[in-house]
Design a protein around this motif. Structure first.
Motif, PDB file in Angstrom:
ATOM      1  N   ASP A   1     -65.127  -4.228 -52.687  1.00  0.00           N
ATOM      2  CA  ASP A   1     -65.095  -4.624 -54.086  1.00  0.00           C
ATOM      3  C   ASP A   1     -66.367  -4.234 -54.824  1.00  0.00           C
ATOM      4  OD1 ASP A   1     -63.542  -5.854 -56.125  1.00  0.00           O
ATOM      5  OD2 ASP A   1     -64.845  -7.600 -56.050  1.00  0.00           O
TER       6      ASP A   1
ATOM      7  N   THR B   1     -65.687  -3.756 -61.010  1.00  0.00           N
ATOM      8  CA  THR B   1     -66.610  -4.788 -60.520  1.00  0.00           C
ATOM      9  C   THR B   1     -68.054  -4.423 -60.856  1.00  0.00           C
ATOM     10  OG1 THR B   1     -65.103  -5.254 -58.688  1.00  0.00           O
ATOM     11  CG2 THR B   1     -67.354  -6.065 -58.480  1.00  0.00           C
TER      12      THR B   1
ATOM     13  N   SER C   1     -54.829  -0.440 -66.948  1.00  0.00           N
ATOM     14  CA  SER C   1     -55.446  -1.749 -67.188  1.00  0.00           C
ATOM     15  C   SER C   1     -56.874  -1.775 -66.681  1.00  0.00           C
ATOM     16  CB  SER C   1     -54.633  -2.858 -66.517  1.00  0.00           C
ATOM     17  OG  SER C   1     -53.356  -2.973 -67.104  1.00  0.00           O
ATOM     18  N   GLU C   2     -57.110  -1.194 -65.514  1.00  0.00           N
ATOM     19  CA  GLU C   2     -58.470  -1.141 -64.970  1.00  0.00           C
ATOM     20  C   GLU C   2     -59.380  -0.317 -65.870  1.00  0.00           C
ATOM     21  OE1 GLU C   2     -57.896  -1.478 -60.133  1.00  0.00           O
ATOM     22  OE2 GLU C   2     -57.419   0.432 -61.115  1.00  0.00           O
TER      23      GLU C   2
ATOM     24  N   THR D   1     -61.128  -8.328 -67.386  1.00  0.00           N
ATOM     25  CA  THR D   1     -60.610  -8.027 -66.051  1.00  0.00           C
ATOM     26  C   THR D   1     -59.250  -7.371 -66.191  1.00  0.00           C
ATOM     27  OG1 THR D   1     -59.434 -10.126 -65.751  1.00  0.00           O
ATOM     28  CG2 THR D   1     -61.785 -10.097 -65.191  1.00  0.00           C
ATOM     29  N   ASP D   2     -58.843  -6.629 -65.181  1.00  0.00           N
ATOM     30  CA  ASP D   2     -57.526  -5.996 -65.252  1.00  0.00           C
ATOM     31  C   ASP D   2     -56.411  -7.022 -65.063  1.00  0.00           C
ATOM     32  OD1 ASP D   2     -58.554  -6.157 -62.573  1.00  0.00           O
ATOM     33  OD2 ASP D   2     -56.851  -4.957 -61.900  1.00  0.00           O
ATOM     34  N   GLU D   3     -56.666  -8.091 -64.276  1.00  0.00           N
ATOM     35  CA  GLU D   3     -55.622  -9.084 -64.030  1.00  0.00           C
ATOM     36  C   GLU D   3     -55.284  -9.883 -65.280  1.00  0.00           C
ATOM     37  OE1 GLU D   3     -58.505  -9.007 -62.421  1.00  0.00           O
ATOM     38  OE2 GLU D   3     -58.191  -8.807 -60.243  1.00  0.00           O
ATOM     39  N   ASP D   4     -56.293 -10.203 -66.093  1.00  0.00           N
ATOM     40  CA  ASP D   4     -56.094 -11.074 -67.260  1.00  0.00           C
ATOM     41  C   ASP D   4     -56.222 -10.307 -68.564  1.00  0.00           C
ATOM     42  OD1 ASP D   4     -55.868 -13.332 -65.556  1.00  0.00           O
ATOM     43  OD2 ASP D   4     -58.059 -13.462 -65.449  1.00  0.00           O
TER      44      ASP D   4
ATOM     45  N   SER E   1     -53.963 -11.453 -71.742  1.00  0.00           N
ATOM     46  CA  SER E   1     -54.362 -12.728 -72.350  1.00  0.00           C
ATOM     47  C   SER E   1     -55.752 -12.626 -72.979  1.00  0.00           C
ATOM     48  CB  SER E   1     -54.325 -13.847 -71.302  1.00  0.00           C
ATOM     49  OG  SER E   1     -55.240 -13.593 -70.246  1.00  0.00           O
ATOM     50  N   GLN E   2     -56.645 -11.842 -72.373  1.00  0.00           N
ATOM     51  CA  GLN E   2     -57.981 -11.682 -72.941  1.00  0.00           C
ATOM     52  C   GLN E   2     -57.936 -10.916 -74.262  1.00  0.00           C
ATOM     53  OE1 GLN E   2     -59.893  -9.922 -69.433  1.00  0.00           O
ATOM     54  NE2 GLN E   2     -61.170 -11.754 -69.271  1.00  0.00           N
TER      55      GLN E   2
END
Length: 581
Positions: free
Chosen positions: A333, A339, A383-384, A490-493, A496-497
């Motif tokens: 990571d 990161t 997304s990343e 972040t790519d996961e959120d 929503s961000q």
């Protein structure tokens, strides 16, 4: 200059200074310890075959000759013995190997912002290593032909000359040490100089000159270390020192270990305690160089920098640029670009960084920002990439504020975002290019603002493919018209961000008492096409992010609402990082 051609002779007073994402192809393959070549991780074969070019002292007074270094990659021969690095001009190399073999590969593979010298270096390394099929037998054959080339006079000259007779003629201090060395101007570019150490300075002279081309005040030297083999350039049989200062690390190359050790022993003697190296309480203004502010900027000779000033260059990376983590990124990571930039943004937002009062915080941030040069962006999903670039945008803005201060006028604003630049993933771009050519590459261009803001024409292979109107609210220039806080994306959120960013930005929307006039941020006017083709499309988007009381005050249908736009404030201030959940 370097970008105007590949003339081998340059004057001493010259200023020191593609397609969609895919896996590496051709000679981009990283050759690891398990392959035919017993090479280093994250080092491409062409970077080892031709590790750099050197401004080598010429026979003509006041001039030097651009010479390329070619290194022996054969693990059975590339030991500590001399003869494992040879030096040829570009013309001498082309007499044996036509450059046409590598030009097509270079044009398809590398950024158009490479300097001519760097393009030639990569092409020659590619050809010497064996072209599209690098192998030890092919390299051995070509290396032998190059090493036996007749009429080449540089192999026994580099760092082996007689001492100059005039550099020390006007020295007012006792000379503690002197000798030839090569100093790194960029990761692949070195200059041969005569170095003189006194109690006050380390001065670097180009033979024939009585004025130093560069000098360091010894009071500003924080440490000196011998570079390990894994960190130093691939020049077998040469030795390297890293001299640390607040603003940058100076790299030196020596012919022998004895010469390197002598210099290290001299410079290791501290002239003052580290707490006394600043002229003021601000660690950004050290008494280290004649031009302290300029030392935080870099005009890399690897690239065509033009008006860009690269800020993330406190340290150099002598591995293959843009390939950090090629072998280990998966599952590690810490080497993932997203990161990496998230951690750097946290460092850039440290409360004491803007004050410049804590050297440890400053060094930590500058060193971390330098790591972005090696980031491997290949293979990141959309997304990343989006999260990476938004975070990077905010890092670059804060870094620029740290060095130049926030813009206070429209003129300062335009100049700032065109000048502040980073080197990332083996390419360079300004904040302006990051916004318009990468993040907003497939979004609308500003309408009326274009007369005041000249848009860049640059293209980048890792640019975002998909547009999202919410990105307009996510990138924060620090303007007083923008929110005073940012978040780490972040790519996961990400979805929503981006919604949160839109809600935060649209808090400035003003609704008249009748509900029939809605005053919106200026950026919606500039990028109106991102929100739809009609004003009603803009309204439908904005309403979703308004506070409930404002939504309730609007008439139905929305066609009765008149849109007006707020002014834009070009004065900026640093933003704060929202607490992470």
């Amino acid at each position: 200059s370097d970008d105007e051609g590949d003339d081998d002779t340059v004057f001493y007073d010259a200023r020191a200074s593609v397609g969609a994402d895919s896996e590496p192809r051709g000679n981009e393959i990283v050759i690891t310890m398990d392959d035919t070549f017993n090479l280093m991780d994250n080092m491409l074969s062409f970077d080892m075959a031709c590790p750099g070019w050197i401004d080598m002292c010429s026979f003509q007074r006041g001039k030097f000759t651009k010479v390329y270094a070619f290194a022996n990659m054969n693990p059975m021969e590339a030991t500590a013995n001399d003869g494992n690095v040879i030096f040829r001009t570009g013309q001498e190399f082309a007499q044996l190997f036509p450059l046409s073999e590598g030009k097509a590969w270079a044009e398809q593979t590398w950024t158009p912002r490479l300097s001519n010298s760097e393009k030639h270096r990569r092409i020659m390394g590619y050809i010497l290593a064996g072209g599209t099929n690098p192998s030890l037998p092919r390299f051995n054959q070509r290396w032998e032909a190059l090493a036996k080339q007749e009429g080449c006079r540089f192999d026994n000259m580099f760092l082996c000359r007689k001492p100059p007779t005039d550099s020390a003629s006007k020295m007012k201090e006792t000379i503690l040490h002197s000798g030839y060395l090569a100093r790194a101007l960029s990761e692949r570019h070195w200059v041969e100089e005569w170095a003189i150490v006194t109690n006050t300075f380390v001065s670097f002279y180009r033979p024939g000159s009585k004025r130093p081309s560069y000098r360091i005040r010894r009071v500003g030297i924080l440490g000196v270390s011998e570079m390990s083999r894994s960190d130093c350039p691939y020049f077998p049989s040469y030795h390297f020192l890293a001299v640390g200062t607040v603003s940058r690390v100076i790299y030196m190359m020596f012919r022998t270990h004895e010469e390197s050790n002598d210099m290290m022993n001299i410079l290791a003697v501290p002239k003052q305690s580290p707490s006394d190296i600043s002229a003021t309480n601000n660690e950004m203004s050290p008494l280290t160089f004649d031009d302290p502010t300029g030392e935080y900027m870099h005009k890399s000779s690897v690239y065509k920098c033009q008006q860009r000033r690269l800020l993330n260059n406190r340290t150099f990376s002598f591995n293959s640029l843009g390939k950090i983590g090629v072998n280990c990124r998966e599952g590690d990571d810490h080497t993932h670009p997203l990161t990496l930039v998230q951690n750097i943004l946290r460092k850039a937002s440290h409360p004491s960084l803007m004050e410049g009062s804590d050297r440890m915080v400053l060094d930590d941030f500058l060193d971390a920002a330098s790591e972005l040069k090696g980031a491997n962006l290949t293979g990141l999903n959309e997304s990343e990439k989006c999260a990476f670039y938004i975070n990077l945008y905010h890092v670059m803005v804060l870094h620029g504020f740290l060095l130049f201060g926030p813009p206070v006028s429209s003129f300062d604003f335009i100049a700032f975002f065109g000048k502040v630049a980073y080197e990332v993933g083996d390419d360079i771009f300004s904040i302006k290019e990051l916004e318009h050519s990468i993040i907003r590459a497939n979004m609308s261009s500003p309408s009326k603002f274009v007369s005041r803001f000249v848009l860049p024409k640059s293209t980048f292979k890792h640019a975002l493919v998909k547009g999202d109107c919410r990105i307009n609210f996510a990138i924060n220039s620090g303007s007083l018209s923008n929110p005073d806080t940012i978040q780490i994306f972040t790519d996961e959120d990400l979805a929503s961000q981006l919604d949160n960013a839109a809600r935060e930005y649209l808090k400035v929307v003003k609704c008249s008492s009748s509900g029939k006039i809605l005053s919106l941020p200026k950026i919606i006017q500039w990028y109106a096409s991102d929100f739809g083709k009609r004003s009603q499309d803009v309204l439908r988007f904005v309403v979703n992010y308004l506070e409930e009381k404002d939504q309730a005050s609007l008439p139905s249908p929305l066609s009765d609402v008149q849109i007006r736009y707020l002014g834009y404030e070009y004065k900026c201030r640093p933003f704060l990082l929202k607490p992470e959940l």
